[in-house]
Design a protein around this motif. Structure first.
Motif, short mmCIF file in Angstrom:
data_model
loop_
_atom_site.label_atom_id
_atom_site.label_comp_id
_atom_site.label_asym_id
_atom_site.label_seq_id
_atom_site.Cartn_x
_atom_site.Cartn_y
_atom_site.Cartn_z
N CYS A 1 0.83 -1.21 0.00
CA CYS A 1 0.00 0.00 0.00
C CYS A 1 0.87 1.26 0.00
O CYS A 1 0.45 2.31 -0.51
N LEU A 2 2.07 1.15 0.54
CA LEU A 2 3.01 2.27 0.54
C LEU A 2 3.70 2.43 -0.82
O LEU A 2 4.44 3.40 -1.03
N GLY A 3 3.50 1.44 -1.71
CA GLY A 3 4.03 1.55 -3.07
C GLY A 3 5.35 0.87 -3.32
O GLY A 3 6.00 1.12 -4.34
N PHE A 4 5.75 -0.03 -2.43
CA PHE A 4 7.04 -0.72 -2.60
C PHE A 4 6.85 -2.13 -3.15
O PHE A 4 5.86 -2.80 -2.85
N LYS A 5 7.82 -2.58 -3.95
CA LYS A 5 7.84 -3.95 -4.40
C LYS A 5 8.37 -4.83 -3.28
O LYS A 5 9.29 -4.43 -2.55
N CYS A 6 7.82 -6.04 -3.16
CA CYS A 6 8.17 -6.94 -2.05
C CYS A 6 8.83 -8.21 -2.57
O CYS A 6 8.36 -8.82 -3.54
N VAL A 7 9.89 -8.58 -1.89
CA VAL A 7 10.55 -9.86 -2.14
C VAL A 7 10.65 -10.58 -0.81
O VAL A 7 11.04 -9.99 0.20
N MET A 8 10.29 -11.85 -0.80
CA MET A 8 10.38 -12.65 0.43
C MET A 8 11.43 -13.73 0.26
O MET A 8 11.47 -14.43 -0.75
N TYR A 9 12.29 -13.84 1.26
CA TYR A 9 13.28 -14.91 1.30
C TYR A 9 12.90 -15.83 2.45
O TYR A 9 12.99 -15.46 3.61
N LEU A 10 12.43 -17.03 2.11
CA LEU A 10 12.02 -17.99 3.13
C LEU A 10 13.24 -18.74 3.63
O LEU A 10 13.73 -19.67 2.99
N GLN A 11 13.72 -18.31 4.78
CA GLN A 11 14.87 -18.95 5.40
C GLN A 11 14.43 -20.27 6.04
O GLN A 11 13.34 -20.39 6.57
N GLY A 12 15.31 -21.21 6.05
CA GLY A 12 15.05 -22.44 6.78
C GLY A 12 13.91 -23.25 6.20
O GLY A 12 13.40 -23.01 5.11
#
Length: 368
Positions: A107-118
């Protein structure tokens, strides 16, 4: 995209990492990004340490709100066109929180990347119901890219989301990987365990495995390095077990230690014994570091261990001291130590080194 805003369990960078491999992994990833020319802004997620079940719940909920406010406050100062919100997480019970964070950040306008550790997300996806699985799929769908420590995570997720998926294994820095396998004494057999001293790590199996090998030969030695995990009582039990051993003179025990000290110990040891059943276990930093020095890892058949070592001989199906000892005896009897040691070092360099992993990951982020 040239700036990465990292939200992760970073901890106090002036002190050694605590709480297992999460902080080590986060710091290594951030260093890799910086070394590749990316601008990195780090925000450390609160590390829960209050004792007692009720106190722990209060602490987690309180700092979940505080951390979210900190994220929003700091992101408002960032350029949306140049900055990626990079969330490093073990997921599992944190999944609803990850959903809320992603929603707000987008909603703030940023692109998101998730790194699933473990491997905790992998474990939870298997044991939880349909409602949890749908939420997991929603969280993945909201990302621009999802990265996984284990290939098994990609296999699981590829059928439930159209978001691009990427393999981001734990890696060693090339400067820490020797050109040749270190020369080790042929007059002794030295076992090593380093990492958290935790019930799920089954350090007692490491000791019992050592004891069984001592029944057949008198040249076996064991070194255990690590600080407490979830149970201080378990650490006390392990230390008492060492003191009461009839072969205690062949055992060295050290508390939480810096990497350089551990690296020095790895130069003289032959086997890394790793009987973990930790639900969060992913691509263990300890396992990767051991392979980088040519130690022969003897690992449990758990989460990503098998695909990491890439050799079925080194994967023990049964979580017992006898099964681990039998595997080591077989390697010794068949004279495979030198070839396996070389194989592990080369595998680390070719698949799990900074040069093999980081350039690809950085390119993926910049391409966003």
């Amino acid at each position: 995209m040239n700036k990465v805003f990292v939200f992760a369990n970073i901890g106090d960078t002036s002190k050694p990492p605590i709480g297992g491999g999460g902080q080590s992994s986060s710091r290594r990833v951030m260093k890799g990004f910086r070394d590749a020319g990316l601008e990195v802004v780090g925000l450390s997620r609160h590390y829960a340490h209050w004792e007692g079940k009720v106190a722990h719940i209060i602490e987690v909920l309180l700092f979940a709100v505080i951390d979210l406010v900190r994220i929003v406050f700091k992101l408002l100062k960032q350029n949306r066109k140049e900055t990626i919100f990079y969330h490093m997480t073990f997921s599992g019970p944190l999944l609803p929180y990850e959903y809320i964070i992603t929603k707000i950040v987008k909603c703030l306008g940023f692109k998101c990347v998730m790194y699933l550790q473990g491997g905790q997300f992998y474990y939870y996806y298997k044991i939880k119901g349909e409602r949890y699985r749908r939420l997991f799929a929603k969280v993945l769908d909201m990302q621009e890219l999802v990265q996984f420590e284990g290939k098994e995570g990609i296999d699981l997720s590829s059928s439930i989301t159209t978001t691009p998926l990427s393999y981001f294994p734990s890696y060693s820095f090339n400067k820490d990987i020797p050109t040749n396998v270190p020369v080790r004494s042929a007059e002794t057999v030295r076992l090593l365990y380093f990492g958290r001293i935790d019930p799920h790590k089954h350090v007692e199996i490491v000791i019992d495995c050592f004891e069984l090998l001592c029944e057949h030969r008198d040249d076996v030695y064991l070194t255990i390095i690590g600080g407490p995990g979830s149970s201080k009582e378990y650490v006390n039990q392990i230390d008492k077990k060492i003191l009461s051993s009839s072969h205690s003179s062949h055992i060295e025990r050290y508390n939480l230690s810096p990497y350089e000290f551990i690296k020095e110990k790895m130069q003289t040891h032959h086997f890394f014994v790793f009987p973990t059943s930790e639900p969060c276990e992913g691509h263990s930093n300890s396992l990767s570091e051991a392979m980088s020095q040519g130690l022969i890892p003897i690992v449990s058949k758990h989460n990503f261990n098998g695909s990491i070592v890439g050799n079925g001989l080194l994967v023990v199906d049964e979580l017992s001291a006898k099964a681990f000892a039998d595997t080591i005896k077989r390697i010794l009897d068949e004279g495979k130590m030198e070839s396996l040691s070389r194989q592990m070092l080369e595998r680390e360099r070719e698949l799990y080194s900074y040069d093999a992993v980081n350039p690809r990951i950085v390119k993926e982020l910049k391409d966003l």
